[in-house]
Design a protein around this motif. Structure first.
Motif, mmCIF file in Angstrom:
data_model
loop_
_atom_site.group_PDB
_atom_site.id
_atom_site.type_symbol
_atom_site.label_atom_id
_atom_site.label_comp_id
_atom_site.label_asym_id
_atom_site.label_seq_id
_atom_site.Cartn_x
_atom_site.Cartn_y
_atom_site.Cartn_z
ATOM 1 N N GLY A 82 0.812 -1.225 0.000
ATOM 2 C CA GLY A 82 0.000 0.000 0.000
ATOM 3 C C GLY A 82 0.837 1.263 0.000
ATOM 4 O O GLY A 82 0.296 2.366 -0.151
ATOM 5 N N GLY A 100 5.227 3.019 -0.289
ATOM 6 C CA GLY A 100 6.675 2.895 -0.418
ATOM 7 C C GLY A 100 7.169 1.885 -1.449
ATOM 8 O O GLY A 100 6.733 1.871 -2.607
ATOM 9 N N ILE A 101 8.099 1.040 -1.000
ATOM 10 C CA ILE A 101 8.765 0.074 -1.888
ATOM 11 C C ILE A 101 7.758 -0.939 -2.449
ATOM 12 O O ILE A 101 7.796 -1.293 -3.629
ATOM 13 C CB ILE A 101 9.896 -0.646 -1.113
ATOM 14 N N ILE A 161 -1.732 -4.534 5.290
ATOM 15 C CA ILE A 161 -2.512 -4.572 6.532
ATOM 16 C C ILE A 161 -3.594 -3.494 6.472
ATOM 17 O O ILE A 161 -4.631 -3.596 7.127
ATOM 18 C CB ILE A 161 -1.573 -4.381 7.756
ATOM 19 N N ASN A 166 7.575 -8.165 1.252
ATOM 20 C CA ASN A 166 8.117 -6.817 1.478
ATOM 21 C C ASN A 166 7.775 -6.243 2.846
ATOM 22 O O ASN A 166 8.520 -5.435 3.390
ATOM 23 C CB ASN A 166 7.566 -5.905 0.360
ATOM 24 N N ALA A 199 7.169 -5.506 6.805
ATOM 25 C CA ALA A 199 7.931 -5.726 8.041
ATOM 26 C C ALA A 199 7.132 -5.078 9.168
ATOM 27 O O ALA A 199 6.182 -4.342 8.924
ATOM 28 C CB ALA A 199 9.312 -5.093 7.935
ATOM 29 N N PRO A 217 7.584 6.811 2.658
ATOM 30 C CA PRO A 217 6.904 7.425 3.811
ATOM 31 C C PRO A 217 7.512 6.975 5.143
ATOM 32 O O PRO A 217 7.603 7.755 6.087
ATOM 33 C CB PRO A 217 5.463 6.932 3.653
ATOM 34 N N ARG A 225 9.048 9.439 7.900
ATOM 35 C CA ARG A 225 8.431 9.419 9.234
ATOM 36 C C ARG A 225 9.501 9.413 10.329
ATOM 37 O O ARG A 225 9.366 10.093 11.324
ATOM 38 C CB ARG A 225 7.546 8.165 9.331
#
Ligand SMILES: NC(=O)c1ccc[n+]([C@@H]2O[C@H](COP(=O)([O-])OP(=O)(O)OC[C@H]3O[C@@H](n4cnc5c(N)ncnc54)[C@H](O)[C@@H]3O)[C@@H](O)[C@H]2O)c1
Length: 267
Positions: free
Chosen positions: A15, A17-18, A38, A90, A92, A197, A201
């Protein structure tokens, strides 16, 4: 480019970034992509963009902290697209309550340590387990795990994260070894600081400059830099590459620790 036409991919943590950049690149190269996160609404947004790029894409909820959730996501891929060829593990554990105390072994609670191992490392192992099972039905596939340069050299922060990611490196070699003769390739990418993001952050501007100083290219990485390597590893062009941990770090770990100071003082 349609080199991934006919292939089905599942990306976790897609959803943002990478993961987001990779899901979009795989779709633009012709893969059908199950975009999971998630946060289902962010996955739905990415799947919509992927469809605009011409790829078949669907969204599904997947929390890599839950075995049932990982199993269900792989099942959704099989139900929706009939097979699984590419798995990008991907996601974590990025929960701020854990990340903020993950400095060294004295600052992190045992519960937070366990949570890091239980989500980041165990979740990646479970992704491999269910992904490999699905791939074996159709003769193999490519699994790509997400490590980090923090797994390859220590820092004065992020101990649990670094240890979990180093476990992912070893897991990658084990999966590649166990299933190589059954058509499964398994590799990992180990990015340095990538401006997602997540990085925005947690890392203030001066820290970003420190990372930039150690990059041999003089720049920080973008999500698309990692996505390009993952898309290559996913493709048949990488058919002789397996069991590798590939640094995507602008050469940050290629040099001596004195590199940045030396450049400033000596030129
Ligand atoms: N950004 C960096 O500098 C950097 C460097 C090295 C490695 N990495 C790794 O790259 C991966 C992606 O990081 P990013 O920078 O793109 O982060 P990001 O915050 O931009 O995106 C992470 C995504 O993962 C999702 N997510 C969080 N917990 C999840 C869970 N339990 N199950 C499924 N999805 C979950 C989030 O909702 C989010 O959409 C992570 O494994 C991270 O450790 C990032």
């Amino acid at each position: 480019m349609t080199e991934l036409a006919g292939k089905v991919a599942l990306v976790t943590g897609a959803g943002s970034g990478i993961g987001r950049a990779t899901a979009l690149l795989l779709a633009s190269r012709g893969a059908s992509v199950l975009v999971t996160d998630i946060d289902l609404s962010s996955a739905e947004g990415v799947a919509e963009t992927a469809r605009d790029l011409g790829g078949g894409a669907r969204a599904a909820h997947c929390d890599i902290g839950s075995e049932e959730s990982i199993a269900a996501a792989v099942e959704t891929s099989l139900d929706g697209f009939g097979r699984l060829d590419i798995l990008f593990n991907n996601a974590a554990l990025l929960r701020s309550e854990v990340v903020e105390q993950d400095i060294n072994i004295l600052t992190i609670s045992t519960a937070a340590w366990d949570e890091m191992m239980g989500v980041t490392l165990r979740g990646t192992m479970l992704g491999c387990r269910y992904g490999v099972r699905a791939m074996l039905r159709t003769g193999g596939g490519s699994v790509i795990n997400t490590s980090s340069t923090f797994s390859l050299a220590a820092h004065n922060t992020n101990v649990a994260y670094g240890v979990a990611k180093s476990g992912i490196n070893t897991l990658t070699a084990y999966v590649a070894t166990a299933f190589g003769r059954q058509g499964i390739r398994c590799n990992a990418v180990a990015p340095s600081l990538i401006m997602t993001p997540l990085a925005h952050r947690y890392l203030p501007e001066p820290v970003q400059r420190l990372h930039e100083d150690s990059s041999l290219t003089g720049s920080l990485g973008a999500p698309e830099d990692v996505a390009a390597v993952v898309a290559f590893l996913a493709s048949d062009q990488a058919r002789f590459l397996t069991g590798q941990v590939i640094r995507v770090d602008g050469g940050t770990l290629a040099h001596q620790p004195t590199y940045a100071d030396w450049r400033r003082q000596v030129g």
